[in-house]
Design a protein around this motif. Structure first.
Motif, PDB file in Angstrom:
ATOM      1  N   ALA A  21       0.956  -1.116  -0.065  1.00 57.69           N
ATOM      2  CA  ALA A  21       0.019  -0.126  -0.011  1.00 57.69           C
ATOM      3  C   ALA A  21       0.735   1.232  -0.097  1.00 57.69           C
ATOM      4  CB  ALA A  21      -0.884   0.111   1.097  1.00 57.69           C
ATOM      5  N   ASN A  22       1.333   1.602  -1.278  1.00 62.28           N
ATOM      6  CA  ASN A  22       2.623   2.493  -1.273  1.00 62.28           C
ATOM      7  C   ASN A  22       1.792   3.965  -1.874  1.00 62.28           C
ATOM      8  OD1 ASN A  22       5.208   3.494  -1.755  1.00 62.28           O
ATOM      9  ND2 ASN A  22       4.363   3.633  -3.724  1.00 62.28           N
ATOM     10  N   ALA A  23       0.735   4.166  -2.466  1.00 60.85           N
ATOM     11  CA  ALA A  23       0.128   5.528  -3.149  1.00 60.85           C
ATOM     12  C   ALA A  23       0.231   6.121  -1.727  1.00 60.85           C
ATOM     13  CB  ALA A  23      -1.154   5.113  -3.598  1.00 60.85           C
ATOM     14  N   GLY A  24       0.209   7.405  -2.285  1.00 59.56           N
ATOM     15  CA  GLY A  24       0.183   8.600  -0.992  1.00 59.56           C
ATOM     16  C   GLY A  24       0.270   9.982  -1.859  1.00 59.56           C
ATOM     17  N   VAL A  25      -0.608  10.831  -0.943  1.00 60.67           N
ATOM     18  CA  VAL A  25      -0.552  12.301  -1.220  1.00 60.67           C
ATOM     19  C   VAL A  25       0.025  13.174  -0.386  1.00 60.67           C
ATOM     20  CG1 VAL A  25      -2.238  11.973  -2.857  1.00 60.67           C
ATOM     21  CG2 VAL A  25      -2.945  12.497  -0.728  1.00 60.67           C
ATOM     22  N   GLY A  26       0.622  14.227  -0.744  1.00 56.25           N
ATOM     23  CA  GLY A  26       1.039  15.228   0.275  1.00 56.25           C
ATOM     24  C   GLY A  26       0.093  16.039   0.948  1.00 56.25           C
ATOM     25  N   GLY A  27      -0.959  16.547   0.049  1.00 58.00           N
ATOM     26  CA  GLY A  27      -2.286  17.303   0.842  1.00 58.00           C
ATOM     27  C   GLY A  27      -1.768  18.685   0.928  1.00 58.00           C
ATOM     28  N   GLY A  28      -2.531  19.099   1.595  1.00 67.61           N
ATOM     29  CA  GLY A  28      -2.404  20.873   1.911  1.00 67.61           C
ATOM     30  C   GLY A  28      -1.487  21.081   2.946  1.00 67.61           C
ATOM     31  N   VAL A  29      -1.259  22.348   3.331  1.00 63.41           N
ATOM     32  CA  VAL A  29      -0.703  22.865   4.392  1.00 63.41           C
ATOM     33  C   VAL A  29      -1.150  23.678   5.421  1.00 63.41           C
ATOM     34  CG1 VAL A  29       1.518  22.641   2.953  1.00 63.41           C
ATOM     35  CG2 VAL A  29       0.246  24.937   2.909  1.00 63.41           C
TER      36      VAL A  29
ATOM     37  N   GLU B 134     -11.171  21.392   2.845  1.00 69.00           N
ATOM     38  CA  GLU B 134     -11.615  19.988   3.046  1.00 69.00           C
ATOM     39  C   GLU B 134     -11.289  18.937   2.169  1.00 69.00           C
ATOM     40  OE1 GLU B 134     -13.789  19.290   5.780  1.00 69.00           O
ATOM     41  OE2 GLU B 134     -13.132  21.005   6.648  1.00 69.00           O
ATOM     42  N   HIS B 135     -11.295  19.614   0.905  1.00 72.52           N
ATOM     43  CA  HIS B 135     -10.983  18.585  -0.167  1.00 72.52           C
ATOM     44  C   HIS B 135      -9.495  17.801  -0.026  1.00 72.52           C
ATOM     45  CE1 HIS B 135     -10.066  16.757  -3.950  1.00 72.52           C
ATOM     46  NE2 HIS B 135      -8.830  17.498  -4.233  1.00 72.52           N
ATOM     47  N   GLU B 136      -8.686  18.684   0.418  1.00 72.36           N
ATOM     48  CA  GLU B 136      -7.145  18.496   0.853  1.00 72.36           C
ATOM     49  C   GLU B 136      -7.260  17.319   2.065  1.00 72.36           C
ATOM     50  OE1 GLU B 136      -4.363  21.799  -1.007  1.00 72.36           O
ATOM     51  OE2 GLU B 136      -5.313  22.263   0.760  1.00 72.36           O
ATOM     52  N   TRP B 137      -7.910  17.642   3.055  1.00 72.30           N
ATOM     53  CA  TRP B 137      -7.813  16.694   4.170  1.00 72.30           C
ATOM     54  C   TRP B 137      -8.657  15.315   3.619  1.00 72.30           C
ATOM     55  CZ3 TRP B 137      -5.916  16.630   8.617  1.00 72.30           C
ATOM     56  CH2 TRP B 137      -5.431  17.749   9.422  1.00 72.30           C
ATOM     57  N   GLY B 138      -9.804  15.497   2.967  1.00 77.45           N
ATOM     58  CA  GLY B 138     -10.450  14.313   2.565  1.00 77.45           C
ATOM     59  C   GLY B 138      -9.516  13.466   1.739  1.00 77.45           C
ATOM     60  N   GLN B 139      -8.937  13.970   0.632  1.00 76.33           N
ATOM     61  CA  GLN B 139      -7.986  13.346  -0.040  1.00 76.33           C
ATOM     62  C   GLN B 139      -6.742  12.662   0.698  1.00 76.33           C
ATOM     63  OE1 GLN B 139      -5.333  15.446  -2.895  1.00 76.33           O
ATOM     64  NE2 GLN B 139      -6.263  13.967  -4.594  1.00 76.33           N
ATOM     65  N   ALA B 140      -6.050  13.332   1.498  1.00 77.17           N
ATOM     66  CA  ALA B 140      -5.038  12.850   2.500  1.00 77.17           C
ATOM     67  C   ALA B 140      -5.401  11.578   3.087  1.00 77.17           C
ATOM     68  CB  ALA B 140      -4.439  13.865   3.306  1.00 77.17           C
ATOM     69  N   ILE B 141      -6.751  11.793   3.852  1.00 76.22           N
ATOM     70  CA  ILE B 141      -7.229  10.602   4.630  1.00 76.22           C
ATOM     71  C   ILE B 141      -7.620   9.301   3.721  1.00 76.22           C
ATOM     72  CG2 ILE B 141      -9.069   9.883   6.093  1.00 76.22           C
ATOM     73  CD1 ILE B 141      -7.102  11.727   7.611  1.00 76.22           C
ATOM     74  N   GLN B 142      -8.239   9.737   2.489  1.00 74.20           N
ATOM     75  CA  GLN B 142      -8.727   8.535   1.683  1.00 74.20           C
ATOM     76  C   GLN B 142      -7.748   7.936   1.192  1.00 74.20           C
ATOM     77  OE1 GLN B 142     -11.934   7.418   0.676  1.00 74.20           O
ATOM     78  NE2 GLN B 142     -12.756   9.073   2.127  1.00 74.20           N
ATOM     79  N   VAL B 143      -6.434   8.474   0.545  1.00 80.69           N
ATOM     80  CA  VAL B 143      -5.363   7.934   0.046  1.00 80.69           C
ATOM     81  C   VAL B 143      -4.583   7.255   1.095  1.00 80.69           C
ATOM     82  CG1 VAL B 143      -3.666   8.057  -1.736  1.00 80.69           C
ATOM     83  CG2 VAL B 143      -5.630   9.341  -2.079  1.00 80.69           C
ATOM     84  N   ASN B 144      -3.942   8.056   1.855  1.00 84.89           N
ATOM     85  CA  ASN B 144      -2.925   7.735   2.894  1.00 84.89           C
ATOM     86  C   ASN B 144      -3.510   6.677   3.963  1.00 84.89           C
ATOM     87  OD1 ASN B 144      -1.406   9.541   1.270  1.00 84.89           O
ATOM     88  ND2 ASN B 144      -1.242  11.199   3.022  1.00 84.89           N
ATOM     89  N   VAL B 145      -4.783   6.769   4.154  1.00 77.87           N
ATOM     90  CA  VAL B 145      -5.263   5.821   5.183  1.00 77.87           C
ATOM     91  C   VAL B 145      -6.329   4.820   4.751  1.00 77.87           C
ATOM     92  CG1 VAL B 145      -6.315   5.645   7.631  1.00 77.87           C
ATOM     93  CG2 VAL B 145      -4.789   7.669   6.978  1.00 77.87           C
ATOM     94  N   LEU B 146      -7.241   5.387   4.286  1.00 74.10           N
ATOM     95  CA  LEU B 146      -8.524   4.708   3.914  1.00 74.10           C
ATOM     96  C   LEU B 146      -8.131   3.504   2.780  1.00 74.10           C
ATOM     97  CD1 LEU B 146     -11.397   6.619   4.562  1.00 74.10           C
ATOM     98  CD2 LEU B 146     -10.618   4.856   5.644  1.00 74.10           C
TER      99      LEU B 146
END
Length: 279
Positions: free
Chosen positions: A98-106, A112-124
């Motif tokens: 499970a290697n796919a990952g995103v950096g997300g926002g700062v 909210e989109h950046e938070w959602g994407q980080a949680i979706q890709v990096n965790v879920l």
């Protein structure tokens, strides 16, 4: 790198592996090292063009050992399709990276989109893959789940709250998976590198603009050596051979982590000073 005996059986030789986020960086390097060690490897990424290019390169060196299918590693539908196609091509999936990952926002400005994407890709994405694979692995007597988290999942990340929080989540899920299913034949390793020469670090992923993001990158590059993806992939396969849970390509991360857990208040003060120094 060579493996022998039982170690080889539990690592790569003759195994079927899936690697997400494999169009470049650590994912492509993992696929290359796995193929070099006798595995048949399915690779996936949302970047279909780059994935096709990587697949062509790997196939040239390892004919018949690579299968590529573009998709979203956070989508249960895409993951289910990938696993089904991989098993049609190569047989039962035995190892999942499970290697796919995103950096997300700062900072607090992350949307909210950046938070959602980080949680979706990096965790879920990890959770959904495990949900699909672990029950069948238990039936078959075993499987190996490798989570790519980050040193940020152990010692946090200056600048990017979405990255730090989601990578802590990735580490926590890998720990939970190892504790919950370890006695049922499910092996788990969690990769927590610091600086690796990938698009995410250098800005090639298109998500690293801005002063706060530059602080994040500078904090990583000044804290230790920036490794090449193939170096990291080799370290990962060594760790899998030894069935180690925590994979630390940068040894200093363990020292940082031990300092953190021994005196949290002192660590917070030190991180504040370090943030000021790299700003």
């Amino acid at each position: 790198m060579e493996f022998s005996g039982a170690a080889a059986k539990s690592t790569a030789t003759g195994r079927v592996a899936v690697v997400t986020g494999a169009a470049g960086g650590i994912g492509a390097a993992l696929a290359q090292r796995l193929a070099q060690n006798g595995a048949r490897v399915a690779i996936t990424d949302v970047n279909a063009d780059k994935l096709a290019s990587t697949a062509a390169r790997l196939t040239q060196d390892h004919p018949g050992a690579i299968f590529a299918q573009a998709g979203d590693a956070s989508s249960e539908r895409d993951l289910s399709s990938l696993i089904a196609e991989t098993e049609s091509q190569f047989g039962p999936v035995e190892m999942f990276f499970a290697n796919a990952g995103v950096g997300g926002g700062v900072g607090l400005d992350a949307s909210e989109h950046e938070w959602g994407q980080a949680i979706q890709v990096n965790v879920l994405g990890h959770v959904r893959a495990a949900r699909l694979l672990v029950p069948r692995w238990i039936e078959r007597g075993g499987g190996y789940f490798v989570s790519t988290a980050s040193a940020a999942g152990l010692i946090t990340q200056l600048g990017s709250a979405t990255y730090a929080v989601s990578k802590h989540g990735a580490v926590a899920f890998a720990e939970w998976l190892a504790v919950t299913y370890g006695k049922q034949g499910i092996k788990v390793s969690c990769l927590c590198p610091m600086g690796v020469n990938t698009d995410m670090l250098t800005g090639g992923d298109g998500n690293s603009a801005g002063a706060v993001a530059q602080v994040s990158a500078k904090a990583v590059t000044e804290a230790g050596t920036v490794l090449e993806p193939l170096e990291v992939a080799g370290i990962v396969l060594d760790a899998i051979r030894d069935e180690r849970f925590l994979i630390l390509p940068h040894p200093e991360v363990l020292d940082f982590f031990q300092r953190k857990t021994s005196d949290y208040d002192r660590w917070i003060r030190g991180m504040r000073r370090y943030q000021e120094a790299v700003a």
